[in-house]
Design an enzyme around this catalytic site. Structure first.
Site, PDB file in Angstrom:
ATOM      1  N   GLU A 178      64.880  51.933  26.729  1.00  0.00           N
ATOM      2  CA  GLU A 178      66.147  52.367  26.569  1.00  0.00           C
ATOM      3  C   GLU A 178      67.245  51.436  27.192  1.00  0.00           C
ATOM      4  OE1 GLU A 178      68.976  56.499  26.977  1.00  0.00           O
ATOM      5  OE2 GLU A 178      67.070  56.277  28.303  1.00  0.00           O
ATOM      6  N   LYS A 215      64.415  53.275  22.527  1.00  0.00           N
ATOM      7  CA  LYS A 215      65.327  54.452  22.612  1.00  0.00           C
ATOM      8  C   LYS A 215      66.925  53.674  22.721  1.00  0.00           C
ATOM      9  CE  LYS A 215      66.942  58.965  24.760  1.00  0.00           C
ATOM     10  NZ  LYS A 215      66.646  59.869  25.520  1.00  0.00           N
TER      11      LYS A 215
END
Length: 297
Positions: A178, A215
């Site tokens: 992420e 992500k």
């Protein structure tokens, strides 16, 4: 160690989204405040974490929190170690709700340098991953933040993310990488192009069969991350809500057909501790339905 085949298939092609239930120490008071639990309502960390655990348990046990629309959930370490109705949380998620469990493993962010915040050191990572495997966790999540389109900073963030991801893969888990781009960045679109290109370079170094999930902030230019979604080493590309309202996050997400949601604030928007169970289930169900529809658009 072989991945759970049913969980892998659900994450690769299941219809729905990943719920982010992983607020940690720093973000817990804000999450509780939005839920109607103010700092004066609890005393010390133990009571604070009990309050947030009760909130998460209420979400997980809600009528609409099942694999019909929610295919995965990211947990905070304390949640993984806790129980709901006498059952370990990761076990309950998969066995009772059909939801694949993930674990947040990062320990927060360093101060900003070169327009980014890399992750703090994780000295006990190997032990945490071993505990995660034992608890029935499928994958992990680790977050960095990018504030501006700075090539040097973005290269450092992505390199660190893949360094940790390889350790996670080695433990038999699937990492959610992420590198969040701040939605308020004046150079958001440019930063996202740099992130995409850096991710592709690192993805191309992974051995065949080593799978990751990305992500990412919902991009300014729809389709920016399509090339990543199509990469052989990518199980799924998911989107963070990043501070957008549920409505705006869903509108933006629906324009990106190869991304599904992994929302936190947008999932819990409008929920309140004082709601009756019926009111709570209705409000959460409406959020889940909105996010689901945006994810399968």
């Amino acid at each position: 160690m072989a991945l759970n085949a049913d969980q892998k298939n659900q994450m690769a092609s299941g219809k729905g989204f990943i719920a982010a239930l992983d607020q940690s120490g720093g973000s817990t008071p804000k999450a509780l405040s939005l839920y109607g639990v103010e700092p004066g309502d609890y005393s010390g960390d133990a009571e604070m974490f009990k309050a947030v655990h009760d909130m998460r348990a209420r979400i997980i046990l809600a009528d609409d929190f099942t694999s019909e629309k929610v295919i995965g959930a990211i947990l905070f370490e304390r949640t993984m170690d806790d129980e709901i109705n006498g059952k370990p949380v990761a076990q309950l998620l998969w066995e009772d709700r059909g939801v694949v469990p993930f674990l947040k493993i990062d320990k927060g962010l360093e101060d900003t340098a070169n327009g980014v915040q890399t992750m703090k050191p994780m000295p006990e990572l190997d032990a945490l991953l071993a505990r995660a495997v034992k608890a029935g966790i499928f994958g992990t999540k680790e977050r960095s933040v990018i504030h501006e389109a700075n090539e040097t900073g973005i290269a450092a963030v992505v390199a660190q993310q893949f360094e940790i991801a390889k350790i996670v893969c080695g433990a038999g888990l699937v990492p959610i990488i992420e590198p969040e781009v701040n939605i308020h960045s004046d150079t958001k679109a440019e930063a996202e192009e740099m992130v995409r290109d850096a991710l592709v370079r690192h993805l191309n170094t992974l051995p065949e069969g080593e799978m990751v999930i990305l992500k990412l902030t919902i991009p300014e230019v729809p389709g920016t991350y399509d090339v990543i979604a199509d990469h052989a080493n990518v199980l799924r590309v998911v989107a963070l809500s990043g501070g957008y309202s549920t409505e705006e996050a869903c509108t933006r997400l629906a324009q990106n057909s190869k991304m599904i949601a992994s929302f936190s604030r947008a999932l819990t928007e409008g929920l309140n501790v004082k709601m009756t169970d019926a009111e709570f289930n209705t409000a959460l169900g409406a959020n889940i339905d909105k996010i689901y529809r945006a994810s399968v658009a």
